[in-house]
Write an enzyme that holds these catalytic residues in place. Sequence first.
Site, PDB file in Angstrom:
ATOM      1  N   ASP A 223       0.836  -1.198   0.000  1.00 38.16           N
ATOM      2  CA  ASP A 223       0.000   0.000   0.000  1.00 38.16           C
ATOM      3  C   ASP A 223       0.877   1.257   0.000  1.00 38.16           C
ATOM      4  O   ASP A 223       1.764   1.390   0.846  1.00 38.16           O
ATOM      5  CB  ASP A 223      -0.866  -0.050   1.269  1.00 38.16           C
ATOM      6  CG  ASP A 223      -1.963   0.989   1.281  1.00 38.16           C
ATOM      7  OD1 ASP A 223      -2.969   0.769   0.595  1.00 38.16           O
ATOM      8  OD2 ASP A 223      -1.787   2.013   1.977  1.00 38.16           O
TER       9      ASP A 223
ATOM     10  N   GLU B  57       1.360  -0.616  -5.019  1.00 39.27           N
ATOM     11  CA  GLU B  57       0.146   0.180  -5.205  1.00 39.27           C
ATOM     12  C   GLU B  57       0.523   1.654  -5.071  1.00 39.27           C
ATOM     13  O   GLU B  57       0.325   2.273  -4.044  1.00 39.27           O
ATOM     14  CB  GLU B  57      -0.930  -0.194  -4.163  1.00 39.27           C
ATOM     15  CG  GLU B  57      -2.275   0.470  -4.425  1.00 39.27           C
ATOM     16  CD  GLU B  57      -2.658   1.560  -3.420  1.00 39.27           C
ATOM     17  OE1 GLU B  57      -3.803   2.030  -3.484  1.00 39.27           O
ATOM     18  OE2 GLU B  57      -1.820   1.954  -2.565  1.00 39.27           O
TER      19      GLU B  57
END
Lengths: 669, 669
Positions: free
Chosen positions: B387, B416
Amino acid sequence: MRQVSNMLDEERCRVVIESVEPEIDGGLFPIKRIPGEAVRVEADVFGDGHEAISCVLMFRHEQEKQWRQTAMELSVNDRWHGAFVVTEIGRYFYTLAAYVDRFKSWRRDLLKKVEAAQHTELDMAAGALLIEAANQRAADADAKELRAWARKLQAKNHSLADRIGYALDSELAALLEKYPDTSFATRYANELAVVVERDKARFSSWYEIFPRSCAAAPGRHGSFRDCERCLPHIAAMGFDTLYLPPIHPIGRAQRKGKNNTGAAEADDPGSPWGIGAAEGGHKAIHPELGSLDDFRRLVMKAKEYGIEIALDIAFQCSPDHPYVTQHPDWFRHRPDGSIQYAENPPKKYQDIYPLDFDTNEWRELWRELKSVVDYWIDQGVRIFRVDNPHTKPLPFWQWLIAEVKKDHAETIFLAEAFTRPKVMYRLAKLGFSQSYSYFAWRNTKQELTEYFRELTETEVHEYFRPNLWPNTPDILTEYLQFGGRPAFMTRLVLAATLGANYGIYGPAFELCDNQAREPGSEEYLNSEKYQIKHWHTDRADSLKEFIARVNRIRRENAALQNDSSLRFHNTDNDQIICYSKQSADRANVVVVVVNLDPHHVQSAWLSLDLKTLGFDVQPSYQAHDLLTGARFLWQAGKNYVELDPRSAPAHVFRLRWRVRREQDFDYFS
Amino acid sequence: MRQVSNMLDEERCRVVIESVEPEIDGGLFPIKRIPGEAVRVEADVFGDGHEAISCVLMFRHEQEKQWRQTAMELSVNDRWHGAFVVTEIGRYFYTLAAYVDRFKSWRRDLLKKVEAAQHTELDMAAGALLIEAANQRAADADAKELRAWARKLQAKNHSLADRIGYALDSELAALLEKYPDTSFATRYANELAVVVERDKARFSSWYEIFPRSCAAAPGRHGSFRDCERCLPHIAAMGFDTLYLPPIHPIGRAQRKGKNNTGAAEADDPGSPWGIGAAEGGHKAIHPELGSLDDFRRLVMKAKEYGIEIALDIAFQCSPDHPYVTQHPDWFRHRPDGSIQYAENPPKKYQDIYPLDFDTNEWRELWRELKSVVDYWIDQGVRIFRVDNPHTKPLPFWQWLIAEVKKDHAETIFLAEAFTRPKVMYRLAKLGFSQSYSYFAWRNTKQELTEYFRELTETEVHEYFRPNLWPNTPDILTEYLQFGGRPAFMTRLVLAATLGANYGIYGPAFELCDNQAREPGSEEYLNSEKYQIKHWHTDRADSLKEFIARVNRIRRENAALQNDSSLRFHNTDNDQIICYSKQSADRANVVVVVVNLDPHHVQSAWLSLDLKTLGFDVQPSYQAHDLLTGARFLWQAGKNYVELDPRSAPAHVFRLRWRVRREQDFDYFS
């Protein structure tokens, strides 16, 4: 600005610097400039997260110890740019450093918070902390000022609104910019080099003559004294560099006869490139040309006319060269013990012994060859045209040029390497100041456009300075053979305006000599390489006045003294080429239009791309033809040209933007 | 072939190696491959003069000490090429060596001399000397053979013509190629790396679900056990990777309510990305999901269905995370002593404390974070979706991924990072196996073509493997909001065929959930990020069968399992996009045609560029639509397509070149 120190802890450096331009082959080779030129540097610079970043361009002359710094600016998409100007010849270095700029981040975020009415007392305290930290790094006077700012930000007797005003003061920002926290600055891994050479490396007009053909009367062997007599003529045409083929004693064994035939007659003088005889080798002078003193006198006299003498460096030997007996190890031997002459099967060059750079005595050989260059430098020569450098080791040239430039940075080397493109580019990268090019064989609009875009719009322009020769003693192109006098005018204008550096092979060019030895050959009939000639330079049909005009235009228009500003413009006729050049300050803009068809009148509609030139499109402007003096009032959009090769195959326009209007009259207002 | 040794004397190396490709940022970063893939290497290789050159590509797996070698071949303009195939995961290295090849030169020149009838006895003697020199370098058996050849070349009882024949024998040439004189070989300065990852790094189909929404009945908190029940459904759709948002305890302080509102109600579950509570941090499991054993069981069960579990690595903390009290130094403090929450003014994320990587305790922090990854590796996880990696230091990820791969080279990291392009590319270069991409916001033909040409036709494809997501819990694009069910089908086909790696955010996609929180927002209404949902995956209008068909086509067609073969083809309608992919052996060719307009029937004439695909233009061939089963007989030149978004917005053709003809019948001849 505070000097960026080396990084302490690579892992803690949060900024990345990559894709730096210019950077030739990962920094292996320098770019080239002349004094006064700018080096514009670009790089991708970014970090993780949202913090603001600052980036500096660092540069220094080789003789400076301290780096100088200038701030870089963000263009778009994490691409930054900055520039510095080089002023001294020699070598410069440049690199980059970038760091997270906490004060810049804080100021930017404060602005956003103020807009959203989210600012608090805590923001002032955070700012004051950053200012106090900068204070630790600051010089005395500034430190005092910084402490005052920190106090002001937290002065509770001032309203928060007032203190926000202080915090966003541009003076404070400027002060902070001087003392950034560079503890974890990223230094770009490479220190990149710029070789700065004297102006002539970028802008020069060459003229080549065979001194032995300069005698006052036919049938005599010309001398350096005769060359002196030719100087006014060459200077009047506007040339600044006079290049002489090798001036050394010419070998007798295997000497070539007229028109490069196998056997020389007794009175055949041989090729000047067959260097070395009983009288000496590369440091000797062919006796009939004169003495060393005569040569030195020629160098001095030429200087009086603003002309520099360029000598030929051809590292090869005739079978009679003293090296052959003194240093047999410097040559390759065949299994029968004989020395290997030059060959490129099925061609044989028995009059030439190549030096064997694979010899175990290579160090001695290199040193001796450098001493040849040193010798001629001692005689006052600073320009060398190097014959076939691509047939000697590339590291040899890299070493030789670097060594020579240590003591004589003003020396210019021109590479005569008509070989494959990557070899030519490599020679330029490793140190040659200028390079012969493929210009002679680029004749159509498409050929010229493609080639010169490669030379000027790609990285190539950072290290390769083409020298454009429409002819040489070895190259009489088909275009010149069959195009008549207009072809010579066309090729002259192209060479002199496409290239800041150009040259012609002497009287043969100005007198439009276009007789080839045989059909399909590019060699001159009765080539001066193998026999002495006598030129009637006062012939009425000589191009000397046209050449003088072109060279004067070159001298008077800074636009034509650089290569990198070259841009091509659209025309609707493939026989008409159009291109522009401009000076660095954009004050001087020259547009050249050439009819490439030497046989027919051609016309075209031009579409000048003024935006590419960085100018606003104007409703009208003046195009002043510097060749004929004619002035045209041109419109935005398309303009018509028509060129008759029999009178003037080209326009060389200077654009004048500011056409006088009623407002320019004193009494208008 | 004889191993190329290091150079002895740099100045004596007469060959240059430059412009090597692939080489990322001067060799700073590796390229990427999977086992069985080839690494095609190109370089400019040249020397001075006329001597023939040989060039070898050297390569080795990190666990091999000796380099392996393969000959490179000259293409054109001094550009050479060669290739090797990687077979093992881990790291490979490659570099180049090149040298003057005297025997090759001699043989080439001899041929030319023979043609010009210039060959002599001396040529035989020179050749014999070269063979004898090779003999000194040769292995025993070959040495004997070389001596025999040398004798034959000089055997005076054979005619010169015969001996010329021996000299040009290709067996002799092959023998000499094994023992070149590499004393002065040039070794390319950089050793370049290839990271070879397992097949899944290049080809994977992802499915994202929130485990807490997997309960059998509405209103209950789903668990890992509930997830097990979903496996058959996910497997039936053909996904091989099941990605779970963070499974850790969720913080209570500052917890976000439904639809990302400030204040959470008592029963709001909070965002899974608000990691850390009294129950533990990044190594703990949210109690309502189950136990560690339950998790391990899910990993095992998934494997039975051919599905791997991918976990989320989100290195950030809720205010309740144990780190906050145990390691206050790992967070940034504000002047009032409070911990700085995440903010990007004017946005505030008070439920998230970012880790302060500038802490002086950074080494401890790095080690702890790596131990988190190690912990989940110990539980059987080998795929991590990271993330916001772009908000943590880039060197941290470079270190972490390299460290993890030392023991577990099979680990796959997906970045990401929805941020600026150069930051995304840098993350890929430094080690991420796959990366989220801008695909979600590329909708028109021009946008898709430009972006995917950048990803697949430039150097980018050597290190950046895009993972294409038409939606995520954060991204419900306008196209999906307003395009109805056809938009979902279109975007699915595009994602699954433009990208070898793609994924969808679960039931929300297959059930065509297209309700945004508010106009202009890309957030889902009642987003699963902030509340528990219950999905009716057996709804009749589900896309599950369509998805299953697309995934089966991906599995059965090697063409769709790589990105670098992607090529776009011309269509005469901007609403119709057409592109192809092929397998490395070219046996499998897939052509995809998509109607980008979700509202109207569109038709177009396609011009397939078969030559770009490396195929001869054939008068006709078969286009077999793998989605519908329909077969079309296509002609060379243009072919017509028409696509109705309400039934099938796309064709996925497999091309079959060999249409049967009369000659194919057994009785034809």
